[in-house]
Write a protein that holds these residues in place. Sequence first.
Motif, mmCIF file in Angstrom:
data_model
loop_
_atom_site.group_PDB
_atom_site.id
_atom_site.type_symbol
_atom_site.label_atom_id
_atom_site.label_comp_id
_atom_site.label_asym_id
_atom_site.label_seq_id
_atom_site.Cartn_x
_atom_site.Cartn_y
_atom_site.Cartn_z
ATOM 1 N N GLY A 181 -3.459 0.917 1.090
ATOM 2 C CA GLY A 181 -2.528 -0.539 1.146
ATOM 3 C C GLY A 181 -2.607 -1.954 1.774
ATOM 4 N N VAL A 213 -0.785 -7.473 -9.513
ATOM 5 C CA VAL A 213 -0.234 -6.421 -9.131
ATOM 6 C C VAL A 213 -1.836 -5.942 -9.031
ATOM 7 C CG1 VAL A 213 0.059 -5.539 -11.255
ATOM 8 C CG2 VAL A 213 1.265 -4.909 -9.699
ATOM 9 N N ASP A 214 -1.620 -4.620 -8.250
ATOM 10 C CA ASP A 214 -3.362 -4.282 -7.990
ATOM 11 C C ASP A 214 -2.581 -2.689 -7.831
ATOM 12 O OD1 ASP A 214 -5.702 -2.853 -6.765
ATOM 13 O OD2 ASP A 214 -5.232 -4.116 -5.226
ATOM 14 N N ARG A 215 -3.250 -1.820 -8.056
ATOM 15 C CA ARG A 215 -2.918 -0.379 -8.352
ATOM 16 C C ARG A 215 -4.899 -0.487 -8.054
ATOM 17 N NH1 ARG A 215 -0.402 -2.521 -12.625
ATOM 18 N NH2 ARG A 215 1.375 -2.280 -13.180
ATOM 19 N N ALA A 216 -4.802 0.057 -7.047
ATOM 20 C CA ALA A 216 -6.288 0.406 -5.744
ATOM 21 C C ALA A 216 -6.030 1.530 -5.473
ATOM 22 C CB ALA A 216 -5.452 -0.391 -4.389
ATOM 23 N N VAL A 217 -6.823 2.885 -5.842
ATOM 24 C CA VAL A 217 -7.390 3.954 -5.683
ATOM 25 C C VAL A 217 -8.147 3.948 -4.293
ATOM 26 C CG1 VAL A 217 -8.264 6.001 -6.722
ATOM 27 C CG2 VAL A 217 -6.509 4.656 -8.013
ATOM 28 N N GLN A 266 -3.043 6.927 2.770
ATOM 29 C CA GLN A 266 -2.341 5.248 1.797
ATOM 30 C C GLN A 266 -2.282 3.893 2.325
ATOM 31 O OE1 GLN A 266 1.466 8.010 1.216
ATOM 32 N NE2 GLN A 266 0.797 8.183 -1.513
ATOM 33 N N ARG A 324 -7.333 -2.666 -8.695
ATOM 34 C CA ARG A 324 -7.812 -2.953 -9.137
ATOM 35 C C ARG A 324 -6.731 -4.431 -9.585
ATOM 36 N NH1 ARG A 324 -8.799 2.253 -9.951
ATOM 37 N NH2 ARG A 324 -11.333 2.946 -11.127
ATOM 38 N N SER A 382 -5.571 -3.769 -0.014
ATOM 39 C CA SER A 382 -5.194 -3.701 -0.960
ATOM 40 C C SER A 382 -4.379 -5.507 -0.607
ATOM 41 C CB SER A 382 -3.914 -2.932 -1.756
ATOM 42 O OG SER A 382 -3.641 -3.498 -2.782
ATOM 43 N N GLU A 409 -4.867 -7.418 -11.514
ATOM 44 C CA GLU A 409 -4.453 -7.816 -13.113
ATOM 45 C C GLU A 409 -3.301 -9.115 -12.126
ATOM 46 O OE1 GLU A 409 -1.495 -5.555 -15.026
ATOM 47 O OE2 GLU A 409 -3.487 -3.547 -14.733
#
Length: 158
Positions: free
Chosen positions: A64, A89-93, A60, A111, A67, A113
């Motif tokens: 993080g 805002v970034d919803r990273a995977v 993680q 990702r 990102s 936004e």
Amino acid sequence: MTRLHTYPTVVTWTGDKGSGTSGYRDYARDHELSAGGPPVIPGSSDPAFRGDPSRWNPEQLLVGALSQCHMLSYLHLCAVNGVVVTAYVDRAVGTMAETAGGGHFTEVVLRPEVTVTAPEMAEKAAALHADAHRACFIASSVNFPVRHEPEIRVAATS
């Protein structure tokens, strides 16, 4: 001339249950990450590897860091290129493949936004993600693909 920067950290294992590492199930993976200033980060391993799900795991933290680095590079580039960002805002995977005896990341997808203040900024805002990727120190240091799938929005006007 190359400028060098160092980043000292301290990882302290806190998972001794009284018998140390006498057996695989006899110790906790709990630890603390510190860096002489910021708050201590409580860490463990991924729950799949007997870790505490309420603590950060290294995987993680890597996602993080990618990102964060992308965002900071991106916001800088927007500021110097006249793109006014009001939200991000970034919803990273991250995806990791577990292999015999270890594993490795296969990719991280960012990702973000992003909200900008004017419609004429949207195209430039989207294009700057490629420049931010090239400028990101962390992305330049990993041996797996870091992709970005940005979504650009224009702030509603009143």
